[in-house]
Design a protein around this motif. Structure first.
Motif, PDB file in Angstrom:
ATOM      1  N   THR A  99       1.057  -0.963   0.047  1.00  0.00           N
ATOM      2  CA  THR A  99       0.139  -0.302   0.013  1.00  0.00           C
ATOM      3  C   THR A  99       0.816   1.302   0.058  1.00  0.00           C
ATOM      4  O   THR A  99       2.130   1.661   0.550  1.00  0.00           O
ATOM      5  CB  THR A  99      -0.624  -0.368   1.674  1.00  0.00           C
ATOM      6  N   ASP A 100       0.773   1.933  -0.982  1.00  0.00           N
ATOM      7  CA  ASP A 100       0.843   3.546  -1.087  1.00  0.00           C
ATOM      8  C   ASP A 100       0.612   4.663  -0.337  1.00  0.00           C
ATOM      9  O   ASP A 100       1.962   4.966   0.614  1.00  0.00           O
ATOM     10  CB  ASP A 100       1.842   3.832  -2.947  1.00  0.00           C
ATOM     11  N   GLY A 102      -2.390   4.967   2.544  1.00  0.00           N
ATOM     12  CA  GLY A 102      -3.607   4.985   3.373  1.00  0.00           C
ATOM     13  C   GLY A 102      -3.875   5.548   4.408  1.00  0.00           C
ATOM     14  O   GLY A 102      -3.376   6.702   4.468  1.00  0.00           O
ATOM     15  N   VAL A 127      -3.680  -1.813   7.675  1.00  0.00           N
ATOM     16  CA  VAL A 127      -2.972  -0.485   6.791  1.00  0.00           C
ATOM     17  C   VAL A 127      -2.549   1.324   8.100  1.00  0.00           C
ATOM     18  O   VAL A 127      -2.227   1.826   7.215  1.00  0.00           O
ATOM     19  CB  VAL A 127      -4.633   0.032   6.673  1.00  0.00           C
ATOM     20  N   SER A 131       1.071   1.023   5.579  1.00  0.00           N
ATOM     21  CA  SER A 131       1.221   2.005   4.368  1.00  0.00           C
ATOM     22  C   SER A 131       2.376   2.269   4.408  1.00  0.00           C
ATOM     23  O   SER A 131       3.077   3.276   4.983  1.00  0.00           O
ATOM     24  CB  SER A 131       0.576   2.500   4.202  1.00  0.00           C
ATOM     25  N   ALA A 185       4.878   4.017   8.703  1.00  0.00           N
ATOM     26  CA  ALA A 185       5.079   4.682   7.762  1.00  0.00           C
ATOM     27  C   ALA A 185       6.001   5.555   7.978  1.00  0.00           C
ATOM     28  O   ALA A 185       6.522   6.346   8.464  1.00  0.00           O
ATOM     29  CB  ALA A 185       3.998   5.740   7.419  1.00  0.00           C
TER      30      ALA A 185
END
Length: 193
Positions: A99-100, A102, A127, A131, A185
């Motif tokens: 996932t680029d 979230g 998520v 992400s 992240a």
């Protein structure tokens, strides 16, 4: 007597003065003239970014502007129509790998340290952590001064899980070099609505 007890007994013999623990009700946290301004400043200090959603501005266009190269966007928020993955239907945390961006919703922010309270509102909470880039939607009217105020506002839903997130993941444990995205992240953007 164990070595630990021996050491502790030496400390206890040298205590000059004892103090009672303060009552938690008597402790007031720091307050700010403008908690929103402090929250924005602290978010930048911890490596995050704050963007204000202008009235009438499309949230999807703003996310695309902030992350133009993002191919996989995960969100279960109804207003995020550009999402290509939904953490409610992903089936497993592994399905969210790659996932680029979230996009999640925060309930309130804390001016003192730029934390945002995120209760689990999706089936796969991964998520929030898997992400590459995290976008947190937050009402700018929902900023408290300090963690004392924050703890009073924490509530859980049926999932029974929530977390505070403050900026992107970072560590400087290895060779004292700051590494962004070490455990979660690489970037965190708070969009104030």
């Amino acid at each position: 007597m164990s070595k630990k007890e021996d050491i502790l007994s030496k400390y206890r013999k040298n205590i000059q003065q004892k103090f009672d623990m303060p009552r938690l009700d008597d402790i007031e946290g720091i307050t700010y003239p403008d908690p929103l301004v402090q929250f924005i400043s602290m978010t930048q200090t911890v490596g995050g970014k704050v963007v204000e959603l202008e009235p009438g501005q499309d949230i999807n266009a703003l996310i695309k502007e902030l992350y133009p190269d993002a191919k996989e966007i995960a969100s279960n928020l109804p207003e995020v129509t550009i999402a290509t993955r939904n953490p409610d239907t992903a089936g497993s945390p592994q399905a969210l790998n790659g996932t680029d961006v979230g996009v999640i919703r925060g309930v309130f922010g804390v001016a003192e340290n730029a934390c945002v309270w995120i209760p689990q509102t999706m089936v796969e909470k991964a998520v929030c952590f898997i992400s590459e880039n995290l976008v947190i939607l937050l009402k700018k009217s929902e900023i408290v001064n300090n963690m004392h105020e924050a703890y009073k506002r924490i509530s859980f839903n049926d999932y029974g899980y929530g977390t505070f997130i403050s900026g992107p993941s970072k560590t400087a444990d290895i060779a004292q070099v700051l590494v962004m995205g070490a455990q979660a992240a690489r970037s965190a953007t708070v969009i104030l609505c």
